[in-house]
Design an enzyme around this catalytic site. Structure first.
Site, PDB file in Angstrom:
ATOM      1  N   HIS A  74       3.246  35.016 -22.373  1.00  0.00           N
ATOM      2  CA  HIS A  74       4.004  34.172 -23.304  1.00  0.00           C
ATOM      3  C   HIS A  74       4.927  35.033 -24.178  1.00  0.00           C
ATOM      4  O   HIS A  74       6.053  34.653 -24.467  1.00  0.00           O
ATOM      5  CB  HIS A  74       3.064  33.341 -24.185  1.00  0.00           C
ATOM      6  CG  HIS A  74       2.084  32.527 -23.390  1.00  0.00           C
ATOM      7  ND1 HIS A  74       0.921  32.035 -23.914  1.00  0.00           N
ATOM      8  CD2 HIS A  74       2.109  32.126 -22.087  1.00  0.00           C
ATOM      9  CE1 HIS A  74       0.261  31.369 -22.970  1.00  0.00           C
ATOM     10  NE2 HIS A  74       0.957  31.419 -21.854  1.00  0.00           N
ATOM     11  N   HIS A 228       4.997  24.503 -19.176  1.00  0.00           N
ATOM     12  CA  HIS A 228       4.242  25.723 -19.491  1.00  0.00           C
ATOM     13  C   HIS A 228       4.122  26.640 -18.271  1.00  0.00           C
ATOM     14  O   HIS A 228       4.174  27.866 -18.405  1.00  0.00           O
ATOM     15  CB  HIS A 228       2.852  25.417 -20.052  1.00  0.00           C
ATOM     16  CG  HIS A 228       2.186  26.681 -20.489  1.00  0.00           C
ATOM     17  ND1 HIS A 228       2.457  27.277 -21.701  1.00  0.00           N
ATOM     18  CD2 HIS A 228       1.336  27.510 -19.838  1.00  0.00           C
ATOM     19  CE1 HIS A 228       1.792  28.410 -21.779  1.00  0.00           C
ATOM     20  NE2 HIS A 228       1.092  28.583 -20.668  1.00  0.00           N
ATOM     21  N   ASP A 232       5.161  30.552 -18.090  1.00  0.00           N
ATOM     22  CA  ASP A 232       4.375  31.644 -17.506  1.00  0.00           C
ATOM     23  C   ASP A 232       5.186  32.405 -16.453  1.00  0.00           C
ATOM     24  O   ASP A 232       5.169  33.640 -16.409  1.00  0.00           O
ATOM     25  CB  ASP A 232       3.105  31.094 -16.831  1.00  0.00           C
ATOM     26  CG  ASP A 232       2.025  30.716 -17.820  1.00  0.00           C
ATOM     27  OD1 ASP A 232       2.057  31.184 -18.974  1.00  0.00           O
ATOM     28  OD2 ASP A 232       1.114  29.945 -17.423  1.00  0.00           O
ATOM     29  N   HIS A 255      -0.266  33.479 -12.041  1.00  0.00           N
ATOM     30  CA  HIS A 255       0.052  34.884 -12.329  1.00  0.00           C
ATOM     31  C   HIS A 255      -0.081  35.771 -11.100  1.00  0.00           C
ATOM     32  O   HIS A 255       0.691  36.701 -10.907  1.00  0.00           O
ATOM     33  CB  HIS A 255      -0.841  35.395 -13.452  1.00  0.00           C
ATOM     34  CG  HIS A 255      -0.725  34.573 -14.696  1.00  0.00           C
ATOM     35  ND1 HIS A 255       0.479  34.377 -15.334  1.00  0.00           N
ATOM     36  CD2 HIS A 255      -1.638  33.881 -15.401  1.00  0.00           C
ATOM     37  CE1 HIS A 255       0.285  33.594 -16.387  1.00  0.00           C
ATOM     38  NE2 HIS A 255      -0.984  33.280 -16.445  1.00  0.00           N
TER      39      HIS A 255
END
Ligand code: ZN
Length: 275
Positions: A74, A228, A232, A255
């Site tokens: 973030h 969101h 990311d 991720h």
């Protein structure tokens, strides 16, 4: 498009708790001359770069010489939005604070500190050959384009379902910046059993219950959850060390795949141009 290398105009600090540790952690941001974002923990400098990423299970964690910092994504997205290319981030714990679960407070800190422009031109990375990373039914790919353009799809149980958003003007899509991290209610117990999410609460995460989100104020945007995931992705892509130009399409990415995409990209110099 930001043309020059930049850093923050003055030193500033931020404090909060780590999502997983629940411990307070302090950040101090210092100007840096060379291009790149570098974390400093216990005197060890850890470049916020894809090749320093050592764990991607719950957040993006970078490590070097026995020092590790997690949940950098973030903050990295905030650097991207603030147009900051060079910065030193001193941290006194292993986890970047979660704050409100979005990148908003980091961005505000940078905005208040101001941005200092160096005479040197910023270095961009332009994708010239398509690259992709896949795992099961999840994938992320990037194709040549002169701007950064992101299409993200997520899929969760109801009431979330399938959500898609395309952002073609990423730098000006500020609804991405304050969209919060989220979890399904049933996942919380499992995560807590692993000794994680000790700092998690409705103040720093959206929790999706059976019929609706449990947060009393509801969602900030109808598409906050998919927003969101884009946040990311932007943070993870910025660990390339460059502002990337390309058309990104992603389905249920996270991720791990985001990092794999960068490793794939950099595995062959014919995939990209630096200029
Ligand atoms: Zn996140």
């Amino acid at each position: 498009m930001i043309k020059r290398q930049t850093t923050i105009n003055r030193i500033f600090k931020l404090s909060g708790i780590g999502l997983h540790s629940g411990h307070p952690v302090n950040l101090e941001f210092l100007p840096r001359r060379e291009q790149g974002i570098v974390f400093v923990l216990n005197g060890v400098q850890i470049p916020a770069r894809y090749d320093q990423v050592a764990d991607t299970r719950l957040s993006t964690l970078i490590a070097r010489d026995g020092a590790a910092v997690s949940t950098i994504e973030h903050l990295m997205a905030a650097f991207y939005y603030a147009g900051v290319t060079n910065c030193l981030v001193y941290i006194d714990g292993p986890e970047v604070p979660i704050l409100d679960g979005s990148a908003w407070e980091f961005y505000q800190g940078m905005w208040k500190a101001g941005v200092y422009e160096f005479p040197e031109e910023q270095v961009y990375l332009k994708v010239v050959k398509p690259v992709e990373a896949t795992h099961g039914d999840a994938w992320v790919r990037i194709k040549p384009l002169n701007t950064l353009d992101i299409t993200m799809t997520i899929e969760f149980r109801q009431p979330v379902g399938l959500q898609r958003r395309r952002v073609s003007d990423v730098e000006n899509a500020f609804s991405i910046l304050n969209s919060r991290t989220f979890t399904m209610q049933e996942e919380i117990e499992a995560i807590k059993k692993m000794g994680l999410a000790k700092g998690g609460s409705l103040d720093n995460a959206v929790v999706v219950g059976e019929d609706d989100v449990l947060n009393p104020q509801g969602l900030r945007y109808r598409k906050e959850l998919v927003n969101h995931k884009i946040l990311d992705l932007i943070g993870d892509l910025y660990t390339s060390g460059y502002r990337i130009l390309g058309k990104v399409e992603a389905h249920k990415t996270g991720h791990h795949l985001n990092n794999l995409l960068l490793k794939q990209l950099f595995s062959d110099p014919a995939n990209y141009q630096i200029y």
